[in-house]
Each structure stands twice: as structure tokens, then as C-alpha cells.
Motif scaffolding. Sequence first.
Motif, PDB file in Angstrom:
ATOM      1  N   ALA A  94       0.771  -1.210  -0.114  1.00 52.79           N
ATOM      2  CA  ALA A  94       0.054   0.080  -0.015  1.00 52.79           C
ATOM      3  C   ALA A  94       0.953   1.314   0.054  1.00 52.79           C
ATOM      4  CB  ALA A  94      -1.078  -0.097   1.144  1.00 52.79           C
ATOM      5  N   LEU A  95       1.847   1.166   0.955  1.00 53.29           N
ATOM      6  CA  LEU A  95       2.625   2.718   0.873  1.00 53.29           C
ATOM      7  C   LEU A  95       3.462   2.606  -0.455  1.00 53.29           C
ATOM      8  CD1 LEU A  95       4.225   1.986   4.526  1.00 53.29           C
ATOM      9  CD2 LEU A  95       2.658   3.757   3.672  1.00 53.29           C
ATOM     10  N   ASP A  96       4.022   1.550  -1.289  1.00 56.03           N
ATOM     11  CA  ASP A  96       4.514   1.687  -2.286  1.00 56.03           C
ATOM     12  C   ASP A  96       3.693   2.140  -3.541  1.00 56.03           C
ATOM     13  OD1 ASP A  96       6.771   0.198  -1.518  1.00 56.03           O
ATOM     14  OD2 ASP A  96       6.246  -1.549  -2.495  1.00 56.03           O
ATOM     15  N   GLU A  97       2.089   1.729  -3.438  1.00 52.05           N
ATOM     16  CA  GLU A  97       1.108   2.475  -4.237  1.00 52.05           C
ATOM     17  C   GLU A  97       0.859   3.974  -3.855  1.00 52.05           C
ATOM     18  OE1 GLU A  97      -1.363   2.576  -7.201  1.00 52.05           O
ATOM     19  OE2 GLU A  97       0.104   1.065  -6.949  1.00 52.05           O
ATOM     20  N   TYR A  98       1.074   4.284  -2.740  1.00 48.41           N
ATOM     21  CA  TYR A  98       0.849   5.773  -2.479  1.00 48.41           C
ATOM     22  C   TYR A  98       2.023   6.430  -3.055  1.00 48.41           C
ATOM     23  CZ  TYR A  98      -2.894   5.355   0.751  1.00 48.41           C
ATOM     24  OH  TYR A  98      -4.324   5.215   1.401  1.00 48.41           O
ATOM     25  N   ARG A  99       3.422   5.847  -2.749  1.00 47.21           N
ATOM     26  CA  ARG A  99       4.480   6.448  -3.469  1.00 47.21           C
ATOM     27  C   ARG A  99       4.422   6.522  -4.981  1.00 47.21           C
ATOM     28  NH1 ARG A  99       7.185   9.043  -5.784  1.00 47.21           N
ATOM     29  NH2 ARG A  99       9.550   9.531  -5.461  1.00 47.21           N
ATOM     30  N   LYS A 100       3.906   5.492  -5.591  1.00 43.10           N
ATOM     31  CA  LYS A 100       3.684   5.384  -6.914  1.00 43.10           C
ATOM     32  C   LYS A 100       2.826   6.585  -7.542  1.00 43.10           C
ATOM     33  CE  LYS A 100       1.624   2.038  -9.775  1.00 43.10           C
ATOM     34  NZ  LYS A 100       1.400   0.755  -9.986  1.00 43.10           N
ATOM     35  N   GLN A 101       1.715   6.771  -6.844  1.00 46.16           N
ATOM     36  CA  GLN A 101       0.583   7.718  -7.440  1.00 46.16           C
ATOM     37  C   GLN A 101       1.309   9.089  -7.392  1.00 46.16           C
ATOM     38  OE1 GLN A 101      -2.635   7.208  -8.229  1.00 46.16           O
ATOM     39  NE2 GLN A 101      -2.335   4.887  -8.211  1.00 46.16           N
ATOM     40  N   LEU A 102       1.901   9.369  -6.353  1.00 44.47           N
ATOM     41  CA  LEU A 102       2.622  10.763  -6.276  1.00 44.47           C
ATOM     42  C   LEU A 102       3.185  11.251  -7.703  1.00 44.47           C
ATOM     43  CD1 LEU A 102       4.106  10.920  -2.824  1.00 44.47           C
ATOM     44  CD2 LEU A 102       2.228  12.321  -3.532  1.00 44.47           C
ATOM     45  N   ASP A 103       3.680  10.069  -8.424  1.00 40.50           N
ATOM     46  CA  ASP A 103       4.325  10.507  -9.709  1.00 40.50           C
ATOM     47  C   ASP A 103       3.660  10.611 -11.072  1.00 40.50           C
ATOM     48  OD1 ASP A 103       6.949  10.261  -8.554  1.00 40.50           O
ATOM     49  OD2 ASP A 103       7.263   7.985  -8.755  1.00 40.50           O
ATOM     50  N   VAL A 104       2.195   9.994 -10.636  1.00 42.45           N
ATOM     51  CA  VAL A 104       1.041  10.248 -11.799  1.00 42.45           C
ATOM     52  C   VAL A 104       0.178  11.189 -11.452  1.00 42.45           C
ATOM     53  CG1 VAL A 104       1.566   7.893 -12.491  1.00 42.45           C
ATOM     54  CG2 VAL A 104      -0.288   8.175 -10.844  1.00 42.45           C
ATOM     55  N   ILE A 105      -0.203  11.652 -10.041  1.00 42.48           N
ATOM     56  CA  ILE A 105      -0.953  12.589  -9.933  1.00 42.48           C
ATOM     57  C   ILE A 105      -0.608  13.998 -10.359  1.00 42.48           C
ATOM     58  CG2 ILE A 105      -2.213  14.131  -8.085  1.00 42.48           C
ATOM     59  CD1 ILE A 105      -2.125  11.665  -6.341  1.00 42.48           C
ATOM     60  N   PRO A 106      -1.095  14.846 -11.336  1.00 35.83           N
ATOM     61  CA  PRO A 106      -0.678  16.074 -11.922  1.00 35.83           C
ATOM     62  C   PRO A 106      -0.292  16.980 -10.653  1.00 35.83           C
ATOM     63  CG  PRO A 106      -2.537  15.348 -13.017  1.00 35.83           C
ATOM     64  CD  PRO A 106      -2.429  14.486 -11.844  1.00 35.83           C
ATOM     65  N   ASP A 107       0.669  17.649 -10.881  1.00 33.98           N
ATOM     66  CA  ASP A 107       1.210  18.390  -9.809  1.00 33.98           C
ATOM     67  C   ASP A 107       0.289  19.835  -9.638  1.00 33.98           C
ATOM     68  OD1 ASP A 107       3.744  17.264  -9.508  1.00 33.98           O
ATOM     69  OD2 ASP A 107       4.644  18.685 -10.872  1.00 33.98           O
ATOM     70  N   GLU A 108      -0.350  20.271 -10.694  1.00 34.65           N
ATOM     71  CA  GLU A 108      -1.375  21.290 -10.673  1.00 34.65           C
ATOM     72  C   GLU A 108      -2.809  20.864  -9.911  1.00 34.65           C
ATOM     73  OE1 GLU A 108      -1.847  19.356 -14.629  1.00 34.65           O
ATOM     74  OE2 GLU A 108      -0.071  20.021 -13.442  1.00 34.65           O
ATOM     75  N   LEU A 109      -2.999  19.600  -9.723  1.00 36.61           N
ATOM     76  CA  LEU A 109      -4.100  19.042  -9.226  1.00 36.61           C
ATOM     77  C   LEU A 109      -4.098  18.741  -7.786  1.00 36.61           C
ATOM     78  CD1 LEU A 109      -6.150  17.083 -12.134  1.00 36.61           C
ATOM     79  CD2 LEU A 109      -6.536  19.267 -11.477  1.00 36.61           C
ATOM     80  N   PHE A 110      -2.868  18.222  -7.444  1.00 34.70           N
ATOM     81  CA  PHE A 110      -2.413  17.814  -6.142  1.00 34.70           C
ATOM     82  C   PHE A 110      -3.171  18.318  -4.791  1.00 34.70           C
ATOM     83  CE2 PHE A 110       0.329  16.584  -2.607  1.00 34.70           C
ATOM     84  CZ  PHE A 110      -0.061  15.263  -2.440  1.00 34.70           C
ATOM     85  N   ASP A 111      -3.133  19.727  -4.828  1.00 34.88           N
ATOM     86  CA  ASP A 111      -3.892  20.399  -3.910  1.00 34.88           C
ATOM     87  C   ASP A 111      -5.365  20.969  -4.234  1.00 34.88           C
ATOM     88  OD1 ASP A 111      -2.878  22.620  -5.153  1.00 34.88           O
ATOM     89  OD2 ASP A 111      -2.293  23.336  -3.414  1.00 34.88           O
ATOM     90  N   VAL A 112      -5.785  20.464  -5.248  1.00 30.74           N
ATOM     91  CA  VAL A 112      -7.307  21.285  -5.666  1.00 30.74           C
ATOM     92  C   VAL A 112      -8.288  20.235  -5.252  1.00 30.74           C
ATOM     93  CG1 VAL A 112      -8.493  21.645  -7.575  1.00 30.74           C
ATOM     94  CG2 VAL A 112      -6.260  22.089  -8.047  1.00 30.74           C
ATOM     95  N   THR A 113      -9.385  20.919  -4.467  1.00 30.02           N
ATOM     96  CA  THR A 113     -10.516  20.159  -4.009  1.00 30.02           C
ATOM     97  C   THR A 113     -11.496  20.171  -5.020  1.00 30.02           C
ATOM     98  OG1 THR A 113     -10.325  21.376  -2.038  1.00 30.02           O
ATOM     99  CG2 THR A 113     -12.547  20.406  -2.552  1.00 30.02           C
ATOM    100  N   PRO A 114     -11.882  18.806  -5.430  1.00 32.80           N
ATOM    101  CA  PRO A 114     -12.809  18.499  -6.570  1.00 32.80           C
ATOM    102  C   PRO A 114     -13.965  19.381  -6.448  1.00 32.80           C
ATOM    103  CG  PRO A 114     -11.913  16.242  -5.512  1.00 32.80           C
ATOM    104  CD  PRO A 114     -11.587  17.476  -4.476  1.00 32.80           C
TER     105      PRO A 114
END
Length: 177
Positions: A13-33
Motif C-alpha cells: 500500500a505504501l508503495d502504491e501511495y508513493r507511485k501515485q505521487l508520480d502520476v497525480i498531476p502537480d497542478e491538481l494535487f491540492d485542488v478540491t474536486p
Amino acid sequence: MSISKERKAIDAALDEYRKQLDVIPDELFDVTPEDGGWSFAEVYSHIMQATLGSSIALERCTHGNCEPTKKGINWEGRILLLLGKFPPVKTTVPNAVSDKMAANKISKEDAKNLIIKCRKRVETTMPLIAESSPANRYKHPRMGMLNARQWFKFIRIHLEHHLKQLNRIKNKFNAAK
């Protein structure tokens, strides 16, 4: 599930959290849906803080640094640990938790550092579990009094639960395109 299998699942699970950080666009990381809920950053803040807090509770159980009690896990906790996952019913973070650990909009770098801290805590606390007394329990805000093994399993369940939340957030942004 054995302690070593729980550890492998936590690591995955921690590996997946780390991997997701590389694919989540920087400009959306802190944007509330648009329809509300947490941003990716808030999910990372919550889950990593909760994992660290749970590892502290786990460690208290392993060292016997808990108030003696005959109280145990409640029905909600029993169901969660038996199923090995949160029920499909949407729940909210208990006020006792959100007051202590507010979900903040953190940076990706902060998220990476928190993942590293969580890995280290899991690594140092896991070997202590086997020798801990099941009678040593520390209170979970929603599930009652948990022992070290139960806290370890909760960490895994909670990590996996919020991975699903990351996917829901991703789907919200994809649908908004």
C-alpha cells in the motif's frame, strides 16, 4: 492474516501511495474536486498522520504503556477487522481524530517524507508485536480498545481504504474534463 502478511500488504500500500505521487498531476494535487471532498493532498495528509498515530498506539501496546483495562474492541471494530476492509457505507472522520489530525493541503515533497516516516515506524514496531500481550490495549476513537495486532491490521485496512479514495478523486477530475 499473519503479521508478516500484514506487513507485506502495508508495504504494498505504501508503495502504491508513493507511485501515485508520480502520476497525480502537480497542478491538481491540492485542488478540491468541484463536488467537494478532499484533495489528493488532504488524503495524503490524513492517511500518513493516521498511520503514524496508529503506530504510536501500537507501540504503546507492545511496551505495556497503556492504562489497564478489561474493555475491548466494539462491534464496529470487530466487523472491520473480520472483513479486513471498511464497509461500503460512506463514513466521516470522527471529530476526535479530525481535531487532533486535521487533513491539510500538504506538498508532494511532504507526502513523500511522510511515506518514508511511516515505513520506518512500521519497520521498527512490527518486530515488537509478536511478544506483546493481547491484554495491552489502547483506545481507537471509533473501534474501542485495540491491542498491538489489531492496530497493525487497522493500519493496513486504513491504508488500502484511502487508496480507493485516491481513485475516486482521480475519476472526479477525469469526469470534469
